[in-house]
Design an enzyme around this catalytic site. Structure first.
Site, PDB file in Angstrom:
ATOM      1  N   LYS A 195      -0.213 -10.622  -0.216  1.00 19.91           N
ATOM      2  CA  LYS A 195       0.214  -9.222  -0.259  1.00 19.91           C
ATOM      3  C   LYS A 195       0.512  -8.866  -1.703  1.00 19.91           C
ATOM      4  O   LYS A 195       1.463  -9.379  -2.300  1.00 19.91           O
ATOM      5  CB  LYS A 195       1.447  -9.005   0.625  1.00 19.91           C
ATOM      6  N   LYS A 248      -3.770  -8.032   1.729  1.00 15.49           N
ATOM      7  CA  LYS A 248      -3.330  -6.629   1.711  1.00 15.49           C
ATOM      8  C   LYS A 248      -3.098  -6.217   0.259  1.00 15.49           C
ATOM      9  O   LYS A 248      -2.353  -6.913  -0.446  1.00 15.49           O
ATOM     10  CB  LYS A 248      -2.036  -6.482   2.522  1.00 15.49           C
TER      11      LYS A 248
END
Length: 325
Positions: A195, A248
């Site tokens: 992330k 992400k």
């Protein structure tokens, strides 16, 4: 001597092109995120995510029916509480917004697969993803205890999978241990492993009311310039018990998805985040791009190696796939 141009001949007919298409998007690939809020009779379009809504628990029946009728089988739930404090107490309350939403959906749609976001940023009054020290620094180890409580409370409410998005060190192993201890060893973990501290989260933070009140999240989210680090983070999460790993955002990190696919034998999820959605949505709505750009973008995510795509386009894509079929 005449050269046979087989590739061109195979491209000449749509039916043939469909038969030999290497990468295909299906409803089974997609997870649709929804935002649940307090109150009653609330279905309010999110200004930063056109076509997506803030929904109160009592409005979930019709929304989930529409989602299921599109062919979507999986949801990722984000909760937005009215009451926030420094410990994010509402995040692990049995009567918290996510816990109530899960119970409501499962009451009416037992076959809908529910994934819940495990983080504290929407629930803390400072907007950071964990517990802060007096100096205003994230206390990684203390935060683990709260993340474990959140995961167990979601499983108790009926969640099918939990998805820790906080990026604390060692949280996958801690959550796995707590779930197993409480009798939820069958609940898988989808880890937000890679992330990034991305600029593409802006519309989401406005939608989830989760922007930090000071500073940023660069001390616990990944540097966008790093690729090798993503492989290390994924390896650590796998060793701690992650069942699925996530990248992400998706589109700016297709290379990371491919590198993980080439190096690890584990399902990969990619989050087509709010900024990616808003850019494409705006470009299509203003006529700069055709609607085909949406399916092209999502196809690139799957072609890169993602098994699961979390996207705000899910309903739209499924409706289009139905028309095309």
């Amino acid at each position: 001597m005449k050269i046979t141009k087989r590739p061109r001949r195979l491209r000449a007919n749509k039916a043939i092109r469909d038969l030999i298409r290497e990468t295909k998007i299906t409803p089974d690939d997609l997870v649709y995120p929804i935002f649940v809020v307090e109150g009653k009779n609330r279905k309010e379009e999110i200004s930063t995510l056109k076509g997506n809504y803030h929904l109160s628990v009592d409005m979930l029946y019709e929304e989930v029916k529409e989602i299921r009728d599109c062919g979507i089988k999986s949801l990722l739930i984000f909760g937005i509480p009215d009451n926030k404090d420094c410990l994010g107490t509402e995040s692990y309350s049995d009567n918290g917004i996510v816990q109530r939403a899960v119970r409501e959906i499962k009451k009416n749609y037992k076959d809908m697969y529910i994934i819940t976001d495990i983080c504290m940023c929407q629930y803390t009054d400072h907007g950071h993803c964990g517990i802060l020290t007096e100096e205003g620094i994230i206390d990684n180890d203390e935060t683990l205890d709260y993340l474990g409580k959140i995961a167990v409370s979601h499983a108790k409410a009926g969640a099918d999978m939990v998805a820790p998005s906080d990026m604390m060190d060692a949280r996958i192993g801690y959550i796995r241990k707590q779930l197993d201890k409480e009798g939820y060893s069958n609940i898988p973990i989808m880890a937000y492993s890679a992330k990034y501290a991305s600029s593409f989260y802006g519309p989401f933070r406005a939608a989830a009311h989760s922007a930090p009140s000071f500073g940023d999240r660069k001390t616990y989210q990944m540097d966008p310039a790093n690729g090798d680090e993503a492989l290390r983070e994924v390896q650590l999460d796998i060793e701690e018990g992650a069942d699925i790993v996530m990248v992400k955002p998706a589109l700016p990190y297709l290379d990371i998805i491919r590198r993980i696919k080439d190096n690890h034998n584990i399902p990969i999820a990619a989050y087509n985040v709010s900024g990616e959605y808003s850019m494409l949505r705006t470009a299509v709505d203003t006529g700069l791009l055709s609607e085909d750009a949406i399916i092209e973008a999502l196809t690139s995510i799957k072609r890169a190696g993602a098994d699961i795509i979390i996207t705000y386009f899910a309903k739209e894509i499924c409706k289009q796939l139905r028309i095309d079929s």
